[in-house]
Design a protein around this motif. Structure first.
Motif, PDB file in Angstrom:
ATOM      1  N   VAL A   1      -1.158 -19.695  16.278  1.00 48.17           N
ATOM      2  CA  VAL A   1      -2.175 -19.092  17.134  1.00 48.17           C
ATOM      3  C   VAL A   1      -2.833 -17.917  16.432  1.00 48.17           C
ATOM      4  O   VAL A   1      -2.262 -17.308  15.529  1.00 48.17           O
ATOM      5  N   SER A   2      -4.043 -17.611  16.882  1.00 49.67           N
ATOM      6  CA  SER A   2      -4.801 -16.574  16.201  1.00 49.67           C
ATOM      7  C   SER A   2      -4.415 -15.185  16.678  1.00 49.67           C
ATOM      8  O   SER A   2      -4.585 -14.212  15.979  1.00 49.67           O
ATOM      9  N   ASP A   3      -3.903 -15.103  17.890  1.00 48.15           N
ATOM     10  CA  ASP A   3      -3.568 -13.776  18.395  1.00 48.15           C
ATOM     11  C   ASP A   3      -2.519 -13.866  19.480  1.00 48.15           C
ATOM     12  O   ASP A   3      -2.817 -14.126  20.642  1.00 48.15           O
ATOM     13  N   ILE A   4      -1.313 -13.633  19.078  1.00 48.52           N
ATOM     14  CA  ILE A   4      -0.207 -13.793  20.027  1.00 48.52           C
ATOM     15  C   ILE A   4      -0.276 -12.761  21.135  1.00 48.52           C
ATOM     16  O   ILE A   4       0.328 -12.909  22.181  1.00 48.52           O
ATOM     17  N   GLN A   5      -1.051 -11.705  20.929  1.00 48.53           N
ATOM     18  CA  GLN A   5      -1.188 -10.691  21.969  1.00 48.53           C
ATOM     19  C   GLN A   5      -2.123 -11.120  23.086  1.00 48.53           C
ATOM     20  O   GLN A   5      -2.127 -10.550  24.164  1.00 48.53           O
ATOM     21  N   ASN A   6      -2.932 -12.104  22.778  1.00 50.28           N
ATOM     22  CA  ASN A   6      -3.836 -12.626  23.798  1.00 50.28           C
ATOM     23  C   ASN A   6      -3.027 -13.425  24.826  1.00 50.28           C
ATOM     24  O   ASN A   6      -2.339 -14.371  24.474  1.00 50.28           O
ATOM     25  N   PRO A   7      -3.130 -13.028  26.096  1.00 53.07           N
ATOM     26  CA  PRO A   7      -2.317 -13.674  27.129  1.00 53.07           C
ATOM     27  C   PRO A   7      -2.513 -15.182  27.181  1.00 53.07           C
ATOM     28  O   PRO A   7      -1.586 -15.915  27.499  1.00 53.07           O
TER      29      PRO A   7
ATOM     30  N   ARG B   1      12.254 -32.165  25.308  1.00 54.05           N
ATOM     31  CA  ARG B   1      12.326 -33.351  24.468  1.00 54.05           C
ATOM     32  C   ARG B   1      13.188 -33.130  23.233  1.00 54.05           C
ATOM     33  O   ARG B   1      13.118 -33.904  22.274  1.00 54.05           O
ATOM     34  N   GLY B   2      13.913 -32.042  23.237  1.00 48.29           N
ATOM     35  CA  GLY B   2      14.827 -31.806  22.129  1.00 48.29           C
ATOM     36  C   GLY B   2      14.185 -31.191  20.898  1.00 48.29           C
ATOM     37  O   GLY B   2      14.752 -31.224  19.806  1.00 48.29           O
ATOM     38  N   TYR B   3      13.023 -30.621  21.072  1.00 47.74           N
ATOM     39  CA  TYR B   3      12.359 -29.971  19.947  1.00 47.74           C
ATOM     40  C   TYR B   3      12.386 -28.453  20.097  1.00 47.74           C
ATOM     41  O   TYR B   3      12.383 -27.938  21.212  1.00 47.74           O
ATOM     42  N   SER B   4      12.410 -27.766  18.971  1.00 44.43           N
ATOM     43  CA  SER B   4      12.255 -26.315  18.983  1.00 44.43           C
ATOM     44  C   SER B   4      10.867 -25.974  18.440  1.00 44.43           C
ATOM     45  O   SER B   4      10.255 -26.794  17.776  1.00 44.43           O
ATOM     46  N   VAL B   5      10.427 -24.758  18.713  1.00 46.52           N
ATOM     47  CA  VAL B   5       9.071 -24.382  18.306  1.00 46.52           C
ATOM     48  C   VAL B   5       9.063 -23.104  17.480  1.00 46.52           C
ATOM     49  O   VAL B   5       9.662 -22.109  17.874  1.00 46.52           O
ATOM     50  N   PHE B   6       8.417 -23.158  16.348  1.00 42.66           N
ATOM     51  CA  PHE B   6       8.152 -21.956  15.576  1.00 42.66           C
ATOM     52  C   PHE B   6       6.749 -21.489  15.910  1.00 42.66           C
ATOM     53  O   PHE B   6       5.796 -22.257  15.793  1.00 42.66           O
ATOM     54  N   ILE B   7       6.640 -20.234  16.301  1.00 44.23           N
ATOM     55  CA  ILE B   7       5.325 -19.703  16.613  1.00 44.23           C
ATOM     56  C   ILE B   7       4.852 -18.856  15.437  1.00 44.23           C
ATOM     57  O   ILE B   7       5.599 -18.035  14.928  1.00 44.23           O
ATOM     58  N   CYS B   8       3.637 -19.088  15.010  1.00 44.98           N
ATOM     59  CA  CYS B   8       3.096 -18.291  13.905  1.00 44.98           C
ATOM     60  C   CYS B   8       1.836 -17.583  14.362  1.00 44.98           C
ATOM     61  O   CYS B   8       0.983 -18.181  15.001  1.00 44.98           O
ATOM     62  N   ASN B   9       1.723 -16.330  14.019  1.00 45.91           N
ATOM     63  CA  ASN B   9       0.585 -15.520  14.428  1.00 45.91           C
ATOM     64  C   ASN B   9      -0.309 -15.219  13.233  1.00 45.91           C
ATOM     65  O   ASN B   9       0.127 -14.625  12.262  1.00 45.91           O
ATOM     66  N   THR B  10      -1.559 -15.608  13.324  1.00 41.70           N
ATOM     67  CA  THR B  10      -2.421 -15.441  12.153  1.00 41.70           C
ATOM     68  C   THR B  10      -3.293 -14.205  12.238  1.00 41.70           C
ATOM     69  O   THR B  10      -4.014 -13.901  11.291  1.00 41.70           O
TER      70      THR B  10
ATOM     71  N   ILE C   1       0.692 -27.610  16.287  1.00 34.29           N
ATOM     72  CA  ILE C   1      -0.335 -27.358  17.290  1.00 34.29           C
ATOM     73  C   ILE C   1      -1.057 -26.095  16.860  1.00 34.29           C
ATOM     74  O   ILE C   1      -0.422 -25.093  16.557  1.00 34.29           O
ATOM     75  N   ILE C   2      -2.365 -26.151  16.839  1.00 31.40           N
ATOM     76  CA  ILE C   2      -3.102 -24.994  16.328  1.00 31.40           C
ATOM     77  C   ILE C   2      -4.405 -24.778  17.075  1.00 31.40           C
ATOM     78  O   ILE C   2      -5.050 -25.733  17.517  1.00 31.40           O
ATOM     79  N   SER C   3      -4.762 -23.522  17.220  1.00 28.70           N
ATOM     80  CA  SER C   3      -6.106 -23.194  17.691  1.00 28.70           C
ATOM     81  C   SER C   3      -6.852 -22.730  16.449  1.00 28.70           C
ATOM     82  O   SER C   3      -6.781 -21.587  16.046  1.00 28.70           O
ATOM     83  N   PRO C   4      -7.537 -23.631  15.816  1.00 31.34           N
ATOM     84  CA  PRO C   4      -8.041 -23.382  14.472  1.00 31.34           C
ATOM     85  C   PRO C   4      -9.231 -22.437  14.441  1.00 31.34           C
ATOM     86  O   PRO C   4     -10.080 -22.466  15.326  1.00 31.34           O
ATOM     87  N   SER C   5      -9.274 -21.619  13.433  1.00 27.09           N
ATOM     88  CA  SER C   5     -10.475 -20.813  13.225  1.00 27.09           C
ATOM     89  C   SER C   5     -11.558 -21.706  12.633  1.00 27.09           C
ATOM     90  O   SER C   5     -11.306 -22.838  12.254  1.00 27.09           O
ATOM     91  N   ARG C   6     -12.722 -21.153  12.554  1.00 26.24           N
ATOM     92  CA  ARG C   6     -13.834 -21.895  11.972  1.00 26.24           C
ATOM     93  C   ARG C   6     -13.521 -22.395  10.561  1.00 26.24           C
ATOM     94  O   ARG C   6     -13.962 -23.431  10.121  1.00 26.24           O
ATOM     95  N   LYS C   7     -12.752 -21.601   9.851  1.00 25.09           N
ATOM     96  CA  LYS C   7     -12.544 -21.895   8.437  1.00 25.09           C
ATOM     97  C   LYS C   7     -11.358 -22.806   8.175  1.00 25.09           C
ATOM     98  O   LYS C   7     -11.018 -23.074   7.031  1.00 25.09           O
TER      99      LYS C   7
END
Lengths: 330, 330
Positions: free
Chosen positions: A66-72, A88-97, A120-126
DNA sequence: TGTTTGTATGAAATCGTTTACATGATGTTC
DNA sequence: GAACATCATGTAAACGATTTCATACAAACA
């Protein structure tokens, strides 16, 4: 840290037997099983996931970038994804860009190298080129909130339609000089701006003023302050995102303007403060939880069946009318 | 996905040479280097981090385990940790436990199995045994916001002192019947409650009422509503956390009470809305960024020097006086 | 008795890297 | 021209797991 070899040695068996006993699949004599268990306990043995992952590349780990983990919006999204993945038995790594394309690319790269099962990503323009590269490597990707290309599964709200609905609502309240404050460099803001203008046009109105600026609080404050304190100020203001709206709202307060009489106010997203202030602010609420769950589902489906064709899912934003826009004149 | 072997084959060299060329340390002839680069580009080769990690267990990955990523305190913390770690060449996996001890334990376990270089966590009450287990495995751990035990590096604010200061401030405004709304099952709330009561005692006052409830918005709303609408309501309310305060504030609004004349209001943490409402709310702001950076620094130090003794760092909370508490009578 | 079947285990290959050690080529020095 | 660095590369072991294949023993069957 104790390895399977240590356990095997201690229990007087081969590593194969230990492995079998751990995945408790095939035949292991009860007595042997117990003996191994003792060794495991004594050595405090934990299987090494890294080795497991190298052996058979199935990680059961999802990445959320995600682009901003501070964004609610994103933190709620994270929670939704996490929750569904867990079932479903999966774990999630969250990455803040932090909205930084370089970091975004680095995390994307890192995740692919980490052999996560999907992203899963909320991609930037670039992000597009990098995403396409990963796509070629057959790494399952779901794009949320923004579009990245036809080849990706995508989940977002129908921004244009939602913006239309919100704008209609403001118009219905009798506001005439409606200004818009929109983020720049943002796909989402783009779509919302279109809906905004379409709705105005449908009523033979045009925007009183449109400003675009980086989607941060301070920028929103400055832009709104400028608009509202001009010699010909708007009688309503619509903001395209929570951060922008926060800044803009502070500008309204600063000028001591009465809402909704002197200026109507409405925005996208539903940050906490819109319900705390008086009068409460009318918003378009994103079905964030639903978005997150849908994205996770979609990703898991693709992991199971990599060849399925990409789907684009548009969910509806919800108009939450509160008191920051004038009552419709009957 | 192409492996180093494929590259080596394509470039007509051994895998050792490819490896050397990638880490560009030792002697590789310029011409060979170029040939390998071509092969890398053609095959779109990316080194497999999982294999690298297995080989020499240095992951350059930190884990941050938080109880509620939606809580602004934690999301800001995440950002601070992320940012500092990045400057040192580390990436951060963020894990959200949703206040669930089972999940917390699972992530802790997962992270140790993933061979992360270290863990930063705001541990729940129930985390202690698991943390001690990891500690025995020599996994560097830093505890933030809450204490987990003497053996762990810990970073938090001096909650008791901060609560004292906040309470003093409210008393100075002339409020007499001061009520407290505190989270339950929370180490932090505990400390704050102590400071609250000490400050009152120092002025020969006692709490008008103290309620403890799960630290969620709705629970805060209910509890505050009950207190404020009793036959003998408080003339000021202090809340121990942002979520609780959000609920409580809504209760104040619901009852149409004037702040600060009818009821003073103050809380811990500094959520956005406290600056948007009118009058703005007096708060204790945590130096969140500083906490995150300190924690990350501490963790990296411990990674470099595992035997150093654990330190407990207490930072100061900042009292931010705004208008939700009566002016001190001069 | 000899063959089959089922259970319990071990040996060794494999995943994709890094690196210690060995080796070959080239050039320098006396 | 023998001895020795220096540079360039290759071979093979190691990291910690899973899994295929092989083997051993028992019980069951003919």
């Amino acid at each position: 840290m104790a390895s399977i070899k240590d356990v095997a040695q201690r229990a007087g068996v081969s590593i194969a037997t230990v492995s079998r006993m751990m995945s408790n699949k095939t035949f292991v004599k009860e007595e042997t099983r117990e003996r191994i268990q003792v060794a495991i306990d004594e050595l405090n043995y934990r299987p090494n996931r890294v080795a497991q992952r190298l052996r058979d590349s199935q990680s059961h780990i999802l990445a959320l970038i995600v682009s901003d983990i501070q964004n609610p919006f994103f933190s709620e999204l994270a929670r939704a994804v996490e929750t569904l993945a867990r079932t479903r038995g999966y774990s999630v790594f969250i990455c803040n860009t932090d909205e930084d394309p370089v970091l975004e690319e680095r995390y994307l790269e890192l995740m692919s190298q980490e052999q996560v099962a999907g992203v899963i990503i909320s991609p930037s323009r670039k992000a597009a080129p990098k995403l396409k590269a990963l796509h070629k490597l057959n790494i399952p990707i779901v794009s949320v909130d923004r579009r990245a290309g036809d080849e990706f599964d995508t989940v977002l709200i129908d921004n244009t339609e939602a913006a239309q609905r919100l704008t209609e609502h403001v118009i219905a309240g009798g506001h005439q000089k409606i200004a818009g404050l929109y983020g720049e460099n943002s796909f989402t803001a783009e779509e919302r701006l279109v809906g905004f203008q379409e709705a105005l046009a449908a009523h033979n109105l045009s925007a009183h003023e449109v400003r675009r600026c980086p989607a941060f609080e301070n920028e929103g404050y400055d832009a709104a302050l400028a608009m509202l304190s001009s010699s010909n100020p708007p009688d309503a203001l619509i903001c395209s995102s929570a951060l922008l709206a926060t800044g803009a709202y502070r500008a309204v307060q600063k000028l001591g303007l009465n809402i909704p009489d002197e200026v109507g106010f409405a925005c996208f997203d539903d940050p906490v403060w819109t319900r705390c202030v008086n009068p409460a602010v009318t918003v378009i609420r994103q079905p964030t939880r639903h978005i997150g769950e849908t994205a996770a589902e979609l990703l898991l489906k693709r992991i199971e069946e990599p060849s399925r064709s990409a789907s684009l899912i548009r969910l509806q934003g919800e108009l939450v009318p509160r008191e920051s826009v004038r009552e419709p004149v009957a």
